[in-house]
Enzyme design. Structure first.
Site, PDB file in Angstrom:
ATOM      1  N   HIS A 120       0.805  -1.217   0.000  1.00 24.58           N
ATOM      2  CA  HIS A 120       0.000   0.000   0.000  1.00 24.58           C
ATOM      3  C   HIS A 120       0.840   1.270   0.000  1.00 24.58           C
ATOM      4  O   HIS A 120       0.313   2.380  -0.090  1.00 24.58           O
ATOM      5  CB  HIS A 120      -0.926  -0.023   1.220  1.00 24.58           C
ATOM      6  CG  HIS A 120      -2.131   0.839   1.082  1.00 24.58           C
ATOM      7  ND1 HIS A 120      -2.438   1.849   1.954  1.00 24.58           N
ATOM      8  CD2 HIS A 120      -3.109   0.848   0.146  1.00 24.58           C
ATOM      9  CE1 HIS A 120      -3.560   2.431   1.578  1.00 24.58           C
ATOM     10  NE2 HIS A 120      -3.990   1.842   0.471  1.00 24.58           N
ATOM     11  N   LYS A 148      -4.589  10.262   4.299  1.00 23.90           N
ATOM     12  CA  LYS A 148      -4.710   9.708   5.644  1.00 23.90           C
ATOM     13  C   LYS A 148      -3.764  10.494   6.547  1.00 23.90           C
ATOM     14  O   LYS A 148      -2.569  10.636   6.246  1.00 23.90           O
ATOM     15  CB  LYS A 148      -4.323   8.222   5.694  1.00 23.90           C
ATOM     16  CG  LYS A 148      -5.097   7.341   4.690  1.00 23.90           C
ATOM     17  CD  LYS A 148      -4.302   7.156   3.439  1.00 23.90           C
ATOM     18  CE  LYS A 148      -4.851   6.107   2.510  1.00 23.90           C
ATOM     19  NZ  LYS A 148      -6.079   6.441   1.818  1.00 23.90           N
ATOM     20  N   LYS A 175       3.018   4.387  -1.089  1.00 26.50           N
ATOM     21  CA  LYS A 175       2.936   5.261  -2.258  1.00 26.50           C
ATOM     22  C   LYS A 175       4.118   6.228  -2.200  1.00 26.50           C
ATOM     23  O   LYS A 175       4.119   7.190  -1.448  1.00 26.50           O
ATOM     24  CB  LYS A 175       1.601   5.990  -2.275  1.00 26.50           C
ATOM     25  CG  LYS A 175       0.426   5.014  -2.445  1.00 26.50           C
ATOM     26  CD  LYS A 175      -0.907   5.653  -2.146  1.00 26.50           C
ATOM     27  CE  LYS A 175      -2.044   4.665  -2.420  1.00 26.50           C
ATOM     28  NZ  LYS A 175      -2.001   3.487  -1.522  1.00 26.50           N
ATOM     29  N   HIS A 180      -8.814  10.912   0.143  1.00 30.73           N
ATOM     30  CA  HIS A 180      -8.088   9.653   0.081  1.00 30.73           C
ATOM     31  C   HIS A 180      -6.789   9.800   0.884  1.00 30.73           C
ATOM     32  O   HIS A 180      -6.057   8.850   1.078  1.00 30.73           O
ATOM     33  CB  HIS A 180      -7.797   9.268  -1.368  1.00 30.73           C
ATOM     34  CG  HIS A 180      -7.288   7.874  -1.528  1.00 30.73           C
ATOM     35  ND1 HIS A 180      -5.954   7.588  -1.752  1.00 30.73           N
ATOM     36  CD2 HIS A 180      -7.912   6.673  -1.474  1.00 30.73           C
ATOM     37  CE1 HIS A 180      -5.783   6.285  -1.846  1.00 30.73           C
ATOM     38  NE2 HIS A 180      -6.950   5.693  -1.673  1.00 30.73           N
TER      39      HIS A 180
END
Length: 605
Positions: free
Chosen positions: A257, A490, A259, A488
């Site tokens: 996950h 966090k 990025k 989107h």
């Protein structure tokens, strides 16, 4: 079993019985949708959201009956077959198999039960704040032509940015970045790059590079397996300059996950840690976060191995993170980083890598890494023990039967850690505010209901943790003109009771899930993490602030006389708690009682 709610009648159909979702568990699915048109592997919820953009269900009773009938038939054919929860957040019976349970009849309850009526806001148990509702934002198409070079050198010591949003006033895109800005020749003459991500559209990604850089070596680090891996390889096959590197995921339900971009230039090296998938939708009308490093110069030849380190140990931590992949290809990038001077970095790296960690290894990754950093590099402020913590995320995993199972025990203990002289205890009077969009947030967004495709909270997970929803607060970003660009991003932070100061701020790929942050096993002696995640932590001490806190910037894009060290929090403070009629967005049930901003309904079938 069907249910009636204020959002319409719904059933647990085959789409509801698929994998539980957290955004880092947007489990890849290769099932085809007749109108999806997607050319890259992605989650079921993303495919459905794309389908609903291409083939919307208009808001009228005739459309509803036409679409729902096949779902009812499909549900009937599934009676008695059982269903399987295979989420990276779902605790498996063993590491090698998913948790399969007999299908149970869904209790006939109204969707309003997903947020307890008149439930007091929780601080792992105390009433807290009330804020009046905000008005709707007017949308305008942003203007082009911002000088990105000026942006990088324009008094932003944090180097923290949000993504540009199509469809809002241009002034609210001042100081924002698009991926094309990040890859612009203004930032350097590209030699090669590496892209770490979860969901990747190779064709779209290549087009984001300037023409002169499109044939430069590109490494894509991913976590795809089996059919979805084959799809990704087929995507990359036409591009001779593209190499793929598969991240090892040996623990069930884990995902890659992280990025991140590594950009090697003739002039030096740049690191970009962000929250966007490498797909068009994530860079269009969503709120995303970006940390963009300075341009790191190459060290003189023959420099010692410890040269070029920052006060935050960012260089060695980044190299250690890459080495955790145990990949010869990424060892090459670790060597490149070693050759550069990263001493200007002012953030701490906070990552997660799959594994089971004991002893001192527990503090290398996940929420125990956050706990260690806060203990070592923060200075306690008077009365700070009771300062609230805020978590903001785009998806949610299984938290357990009640708050004591993880959220308000081990996870909260890490969030409230203070300097080393203070004993770390999860205080029962620490307010916990969790920001997650409501159904109306999604419905009134720029994208309408399809925005919920990036908010994959499932009904299966929600039904098991109704207690969690009393902690929820709405998504609101009016001060930055972005309330209608669904998050989107966090983020996690700790604020003063008046929400004017923050003692630390984290932007990360990690959603609210045990898979992302880790969960203790074996009586607390072992931390188990399923997924790869990466973020950066901002601490006042690294920016020369002796007071122990940042002031909160009142307006993210204002040209006011606020201190340059005021931190640009990308949403409104104080957070606004859910009202009695507010519901958390749940992706796999229909919403048919009110149209979205495009005049459509949400029917996930």
């Amino acid at each position: 079993m069907s249910q009636e709610s204020e959002h319409g009648k719904w059933t647990v159909s085959s789409s509801d019985e698929s994998t539980e979702e957290n955004d880092n568990a947007e489990k890849p699915s290769t099932s085809s949708l007749s109108c999806s048109g997607l050319r890259y592997p992605c989650s079921e919820v993303r495919k459905i959201a794309h389908k609903r953009k291409v083939c919307p269900v208009e808001f009228n009773d005739k459309s509803f009956s036409t679409v729902i009938s096949p779902a009812k038939k499909q549900r009937t054919s599934q009676e008695g077959l059982g269903w399987c929860l295979s989420s990276s957040d779902e605790e498996p019976e063993s590491d090698s198999q998913s948790k399969c349970v007999p299908k149970e009849a869904v209790k006939e309850e109204k969707l309003q039960d997903f947020v307890p009526e008149k439930q007091p806001l929780q601080r792992c148990g105390v009433n807290e704040l009330s804020v009046s509702p905000k008005s709707e934002e007017h949308y305008m198409v942003p203007s082009e032509g911002q000088d990105t070079w000026d942006l990088l050198n324009g008094g932003n010591p944090f180097r923290f940015f949000v993504t540009k949003v199509n469809g809002i006033k241009s002034k609210y895109n001042s100081g924002a970045l698009h991926i094309k800005d990040i890859l612009s020749p203004l930032f350097g003459t590209l030699v090669s790059s590496a892209q770490f991500n979860y969901c990747i559209d190779v064709e779209w990604l290549i087009k984001q590079y300037p023409l002169e850089f499109r044939k430069k070596p590109l490494l894509i680090v991913h976590g795809e397996k089996r059919e979805s891996k084959a799809e990704l390889h087929a995507q990359a096959n036409p591009y001779e300059n593209v190499r793929l590197c598969q991240a090892k995921l040996d623990i069930a339900f884990g995902t890659h996950h992280t990025k991140m971009m590594l950009l090697l230039y003739e002039e030096g090296l740049r690191v970009v840690i962000h929250t966007s998938n490498l797909i068009e939708d994530d860079w269009d009308q969503k709120t995303q976060g970006i940390w963009l490093s300075p341009l790191y110069p190459r060290l003189p030849h023959g420099t010692s191995g410890s040269a070029g380190e920052s006060i935050t140990n960012f260089k060695s931590d980044l190299i250690n993170y890459l080495m955790a992949y145990n990949s010869p290809t990424l060892k090459e990038w670790a060597d490149i980083i070693q050759e550069h001077d990263l001493s200007e970095t002012r953030v701490y790296l906070l990552g997660s890598t799959p594994g089971r960690y004991q002893g001192n290894q527990k503090e290398k990754w996940g929420h125990f890494r956050l706990r260690k950093l806060l203990r070592e590099y923060t200075s306690p402020i008077p009365a700070q023990e009771s300062w609230p913590v805020i978590g903001q995320f785009s998806s949610i995993g299984s938290m357990g039967a009640d708050q004591s199972k993880w959220l308000c025990s081990e996870f909260q203990e890490s969030l409230v850690a203070l300097g080393s002289s203070m004993k770390t205890v999860a205080k029962p009077d620490v307010p916990v505010h969790l920001i997650y969009p409501t159904v109306d947030n999604v419905r009134q967004s720029l994208e309408g209901y399809p925005a919920g495709g990036s908010l994959p909270y499932s009904v299966q997970t929600a039904q098991k943790q109704l207690w969690l929803h009393s902690y929820f607060h709405k998504w609101s970003a009016e001060t930055s003109g972005r309330s209608h660009a669904m998050p989107h991003i966090k983020t996690y932070m700790r604020t003063s009771p008046d929400f004017q100061k923050i003692s630390w701020f984290l932007v990360t790929s990690a959603n609210l899930s045990k898979a992302a942050w880790g969960a203790l096993e074996k009586n607390g002696t072992q931390l188990m993490i399923r997924s790869y995640e990466l973020g950066v932590l901002f601490l006042p001490s690294a920016f020369g602030l002796d007071a122990g806190y940042f002031h909160v910037k009142k307006k993210m894009f204002s040209g006011s006389n606020e201190p340059v060290t005021a931190f640009p929090v990308p949403y409104d403070l104080p957070p606004e708690p859910y009202g009695s009629k507010d519901r958390p967005w749940i992706w796999n049930i229909p919403y048919t009682r009110a149209p979205d901003t495009h005049g459509n309904m949400w029917v996930p079938s």
